[in-house]
Design an enzyme around this catalytic site. Structure first.
Site, PDB file in Angstrom:
ATOM      1  N   ARG A   6       0.516  -1.312   0.097  1.00  0.00           N
ATOM      2  CA  ARG A   6       0.278   0.274   0.215  1.00  0.00           C
ATOM      3  C   ARG A   6       0.972   1.141  -0.002  1.00  0.00           C
ATOM      4  O   ARG A   6       0.443   2.247  -0.592  1.00  0.00           O
ATOM      5  CB  ARG A   6      -0.780  -0.128   1.500  1.00  0.00           C
ATOM      6  CG  ARG A   6      -2.017  -0.783   1.219  1.00  0.00           C
ATOM      7  CD  ARG A   6      -3.330  -0.293   2.216  1.00  0.00           C
ATOM      8  NE  ARG A   6      -2.516  -0.982   4.005  1.00  0.00           N
ATOM      9  CZ  ARG A   6      -2.758  -2.277   4.213  1.00  0.00           C
ATOM     10  NH1 ARG A   6      -3.360  -3.246   3.181  1.00  0.00           N
ATOM     11  NH2 ARG A   6      -2.230  -2.423   4.608  1.00  0.00           N
ATOM     12  N   CYS A  24      -1.015 -14.497  -3.657  1.00  0.00           N
ATOM     13  CA  CYS A  24      -0.996 -15.300  -1.892  1.00  0.00           C
ATOM     14  C   CYS A  24      -1.474 -16.726  -1.505  1.00  0.00           C
ATOM     15  O   CYS A  24      -1.788 -17.383   0.036  1.00  0.00           O
ATOM     16  CB  CYS A  24      -2.524 -14.370   0.034  1.00  0.00           C
ATOM     17  SG  CYS A  24      -3.743 -14.754  -1.377  1.00  0.00           S
ATOM     18  N   ASN A  49     -16.462  -9.868 -11.948  1.00  0.00           N
ATOM     19  CA  ASN A  49     -15.893 -10.310 -12.360  1.00  0.00           C
ATOM     20  C   ASN A  49     -14.203  -9.658 -12.823  1.00  0.00           C
ATOM     21  O   ASN A  49     -14.735  -9.258 -13.674  1.00  0.00           O
ATOM     22  CB  ASN A  49     -15.958 -11.878 -12.780  1.00  0.00           C
ATOM     23  CG  ASN A  49     -15.483 -13.236 -12.753  1.00  0.00           C
ATOM     24  OD1 ASN A  49     -14.161 -12.446 -13.367  1.00  0.00           O
ATOM     25  ND2 ASN A  49     -15.967 -14.344 -12.729  1.00  0.00           N
ATOM     26  N   ALA A  50     -13.293 -10.047 -12.057  1.00  0.00           N
ATOM     27  CA  ALA A  50     -11.892  -9.218 -12.695  1.00  0.00           C
ATOM     28  C   ALA A  50     -11.614  -9.468 -13.665  1.00  0.00           C
ATOM     29  O   ALA A  50     -11.622  -8.776 -14.784  1.00  0.00           O
ATOM     30  CB  ALA A  50     -11.144  -9.204 -11.017  1.00  0.00           C
ATOM     31  N   PHE A  78      -9.667  -6.916  -7.841  1.00  0.00           N
ATOM     32  CA  PHE A  78      -9.662  -7.787  -6.466  1.00  0.00           C
ATOM     33  C   PHE A  78      -9.896  -6.466  -4.962  1.00  0.00           C
ATOM     34  O   PHE A  78      -9.009  -7.022  -3.998  1.00  0.00           O
ATOM     35  CB  PHE A  78      -8.990  -8.901  -6.441  1.00  0.00           C
ATOM     36  CG  PHE A  78      -9.004  -9.894  -7.807  1.00  0.00           C
ATOM     37  CD1 PHE A  78      -9.880 -11.126  -7.180  1.00  0.00           C
ATOM     38  CD2 PHE A  78      -7.887  -9.804  -8.787  1.00  0.00           C
ATOM     39  CE1 PHE A  78      -9.886 -11.467  -8.014  1.00  0.00           C
ATOM     40  CE2 PHE A  78      -8.024 -10.972  -9.899  1.00  0.00           C
ATOM     41  CZ  PHE A  78      -9.271 -11.827  -9.924  1.00  0.00           C
TER      42      PHE A  78
HETATM   43  N1  SAH Z   1      -6.931  -5.672  -2.636  1.00  0.00           N
HETATM   44  C1  SAH Z   1      -7.728  -5.929  -0.996  1.00  0.00           C
HETATM   45  C2  SAH Z   1      -7.594  -8.111  -0.804  1.00  0.00           C
HETATM   46  C3  SAH Z   1      -8.147  -8.412  -1.658  1.00  0.00           C
HETATM   47  S1  SAH Z   1      -9.070  -9.918  -1.330  1.00  0.00           S
HETATM   48  C4  SAH Z   1      -6.989  -5.819   0.035  1.00  0.00           C
HETATM   49  O1  SAH Z   1      -5.709  -5.399  -0.113  1.00  0.00           O
HETATM   50  O2  SAH Z   1      -7.552  -5.488   1.004  1.00  0.00           O
HETATM   51  C5  SAH Z   1      -9.900 -10.610  -2.675  1.00  0.00           C
HETATM   52  C6  SAH Z   1     -11.372  -9.853  -3.226  1.00  0.00           C
HETATM   53  O3  SAH Z   1     -11.314 -10.843  -4.740  1.00  0.00           O
HETATM   54  C7  SAH Z   1     -12.189  -9.822  -2.128  1.00  0.00           C
HETATM   55  O4  SAH Z   1     -12.925  -8.913  -1.878  1.00  0.00           O
HETATM   56  C8  SAH Z   1     -12.995 -11.360  -3.364  1.00  0.00           C
HETATM   57  O5  SAH Z   1     -14.736 -10.552  -2.670  1.00  0.00           O
HETATM   58  C9  SAH Z   1     -12.890 -10.555  -4.448  1.00  0.00           C
HETATM   59  N2  SAH Z   1     -13.157 -11.918  -5.925  1.00  0.00           N
HETATM   60  C10 SAH Z   1     -12.292 -12.706  -5.259  1.00  0.00           C
HETATM   61  N3  SAH Z   1     -13.027 -13.828  -7.100  1.00  0.00           N
HETATM   62  C11 SAH Z   1     -13.290 -12.381  -7.564  1.00  0.00           C
HETATM   63  C12 SAH Z   1     -13.159 -12.426  -8.750  1.00  0.00           C
HETATM   64  N4  SAH Z   1     -13.436 -13.555  -9.813  1.00  0.00           N
HETATM   65  N5  SAH Z   1     -13.570 -11.311  -9.491  1.00  0.00           N
HETATM   66  C13 SAH Z   1     -13.952 -10.128  -8.642  1.00  0.00           C
HETATM   67  N6  SAH Z   1     -13.844 -10.515  -7.494  1.00  0.00           N
HETATM   68  C14 SAH Z   1     -13.082 -11.303  -6.930  1.00  0.00           C
END
Ligand code: SAH
Length: 416
Positions: A232, A358, A297-298, A248
Site C-alpha cells: 500500500r 498469497c 468478475n475481475a 480484487f
Molecule cells: N486487495 C484487497 C484484498 C483482496 S482479497 C486489500 O488489499 O484489502 C480478494 C478479493 O477478491 C475479495 O474481496 C473477493 O470478494 C474478491 N474476488 C474473488 N474472486 C473474484 C473475482 N473473480 N472477481 C472479482 N473479485 C473477486
C-alpha cells in the site's frame, strides 16, 4: 538467529541452554527418528506422527523435543492433526515450563519485537512459528485484538493467553476468529467468539494518515489485510497524477492509498457489492475524491477493458489464493497467468503493474515464472522493479517456507 541445535525466536532473549538428557524425571518428552532429527537440525519445524521414535503425541501438550540421540531440540507442541509435532523454540533447563510461564515469555518477546504499540495502528503481534508460537496468530486493530488459533494445545491454553494479551495491550475486546479451515485438522470447531470484553463489530485503524474500517467478526482474515502494508505504501508513492485500477479491491485499501497519494482517479473492481460499499464509505470518510467502483468478475472486467481498448497507469492485481491445495495448483497457475497477461496488456506506456499471490503453494520462483510466461510475446518489455512481501510484523523463517506466503512484484511496461 541460530544457536546450536535450537534457535531463539524473534526478540527472544531466552538463552538456549546446552544439551540435556531426554529422560529427566517427570519431563514430558518426545524423541524423533534419526532422519527427522537431521531435518530438525537443518531447520524443519513440523513433523508427522511417524517421525516420532519415542513418546506419545496425544494428548496435545507442550513437550521437550529431542533428537534420536537424546540431544535437546527445545520445546514443541504436540497435536491431533497430521502435523503431530510443531517446534516451539529453545527453553532454559531440561524441563517443560507451565503454560503461564511459557506463553507469558513468548507473547512478551513477540510484542516487544514489534516496537511500541501505536494506539490506532493495525499490527500483527504474533505470527505463528516465526514467534515460536505455532498455531497462533494475533492481530491488533487499535484496541481490538483478534486471534486465529489452529493448534489444539493453543486452544486449551487460551486461559493463559488471553489475560496476558489484555494486560499487555489494554484491549477492550479479544475475539477468536475460528472460521479457518486449518482448525479442522486438529478437530477444533469453527465458531468465532468473543473471548474478552464487549462485542465490537466494527473498529478502525489509521495507516499513513488514512482511516480503514476493520470488521473483526466478519471481515476477511482477521478483519483486514495487514500483510499488504508495504505494498500500500508503494502504491501511494507511485500514484501521483496516475489513473489506477485496483482489481480484487475488497474494501478498496489500495485504491484509497492511491487517491491519498495523489492519483487522478481510481477504479476499484470486486465481485462483492458489500466490500465496494465500504470502499465508497472509506473514500468519503477520508475526504478522498475520484473513486469509481465496479461490481464484476475481475477476469470479465479485464476482457471488457481489453475489448474497449482501455489503458491504466497503475494496476493492482491482488486476487484471493487460487491454490488452496496442491491439487488445485495447475488451475491456479493458469488463472494467475491469464490475469497477469490481461493486466499487462492494459498498461499505458511506462505504466506499473503491482501483482500479488498469497497462495502458499505457489512459491516466489514459480510466481515469477508465471509472470514471465504472461509477459512473453507482448509488444513491449516488462521490467521487474521491486519484490515485496508482507511487512516486518509478519516475519518469515527461511527454513519454514509456509511462513512466507505473500509474493508481490512491481512490474513496469517499458517501450522502445
Ligand atoms: N486487495 C484487497 C484484498 C483482496 S482479497 C486489500 O488489499 O484489502 C480478494 C478479493 O477478491 C475479495 O474481496 C473477493 O470478494 C474478491 N474476488 C474473488 N474472486 C473474484 C473475482 N473473480 N472477481 C472479482 N473479485 C473477486
Amino acid at each position: 538467529m541460530w544457536r546450536g541445535d535450537g534457535f531463539v525466536g524473534v526478540g527472544g532473549g531466552l538463552d538456549y541452554v546446552a544439551a540435556v538428557t531426554s529422560s529427566a524425571a517427570g519431563v514430558s518428552s518426545i524423541r524423533l527418528h534419526a532422519k527427522a532429527s537431521s531435518l530438525a537440525r537443518a531447520g524443519r519445524l513440523w513433523f508427522f506422527a511417524d517421525d516420532v521414535l519415542e513418546g506419545d503425541v496425544l494428548p496435545p501438550r507442550l513437550v521437550r523435543l529431542a533428537d534420536e540421540a537424546g540431544r535437546d531440540l527445545g520445546l514443541a507442541f504436540t497435536g491431533a492433526g497430521k502435523i503431530a509435532v510443531r517446534r516451539a523454540g529453545g527453553w532454559p533447563g531440561d524441563g517443560v515450563p507451565d503454560r503461564e510461564t511459557f506463553f507469558g515469555a513468548r507473547l512478551e518477546a513477540a510484542i516487544a519485537a514489534r516496537g511500541p504499540l501505536v494506539p490506532e495502528a493495525g499490527v500483527r503481534l504474533v505470527h505463528g512459528e516465526s514467534d515460536w508460537l505455532p498455531g497462533l496468530v494475533v492481530d491488533r486493530y487499535a484496541d481490538v485484538v483478534v486471534l486465529q488459533v489452529t493448534s489444539a494445545f493453543v486452544e486449551q491454553a487460551l486461559d493463559a493467553i488471553v489475560p496476558r494479551l489484555v494486560e499487555r495491550t489494554g484491549a477492550a475486546a479479544v475475539i477468536a476468529r475460528n472460521d479457518v479451515g486449518a482448525r479442522r485438522h486438529e478437530a477444533l470447531d469453527g465458531d468465532s467468539r468473543l473471548l474478552h470484553g464487549r462485542r465490537v463489530d466494527e473498529t478502525a485503524i489509521v495507516e499513513g494518515g488514512l482511516r480503514h474500517v476493520v470488521r473483526p467478526f466478519d471481515g476477511h482474515k482477521t478483519g483486514f489485510y495487514l500483510d499488504q502494508r508495504p505494498a500500500r505504501a508503494l502504491v501511494r508513492e507511485l500514484a501521483v497524477g496516475r489513473t489506477v485500477l485496483d482489481l480484487f479491491s475488497y474494501q478498496g485499501a489500495f485504491a484509497l492509498h492511491a487517491l491519498a497519494g495523489g492519483a487522478r482517479a481510481a477504479v476499484a473492481v470486486d465481485q462483492s457489492e458489500a466490500a465496494l460499499a465500504r470502499a465508497v464509505a472509506g473514500a468519503r470518510a477520508n475526504g478522498l475524491e475520484g473513486l469509481t467502483t465496479i461490481a464484476a468478475n475481475a477476469f470479465d472486467h479485464l476482457r471488457t477493458e481489453r475489448d474497449r481498448g482501455g489503458s491504466h497507469d497503475l494496476i493492482v492485481l491482488d486476487p484471493p489464493a487460487f491454490a488452496k491445495s496442491r491439487r488445485e495448483l495447475r488451475g491456479a497457475e493458469r488463472g494467475y497467468r491469464d490475469l497477469n497477461r490481461l493486466a499487462l496488456r492494459l498498461l499505458a506506456p511506462g505504466g506499473h503493474l503491482l501483482t500479488c499471490s498469497c497462495s502458499h503453494h505457489v512459491s516466489l520462483p514459480r510466481f515469477e515464472d508465471i509472470v514471465r510466461q504472461a509477459a512473453a510475446g507482448l509488444p513491449f518489455r516488462t521490467v521487474l522493479r521491486r519484490r515485496l512481501g508482507a511487512g516486518d510484523d509478519h516475519p518469515a523463517v527461511v527454513t519454514h517456507p509456509e511462513s512466507e506466503y505473500l509474493k508481490v512484484l512491481l512490474l513496469q511496461r517499458c517501450d522502445g
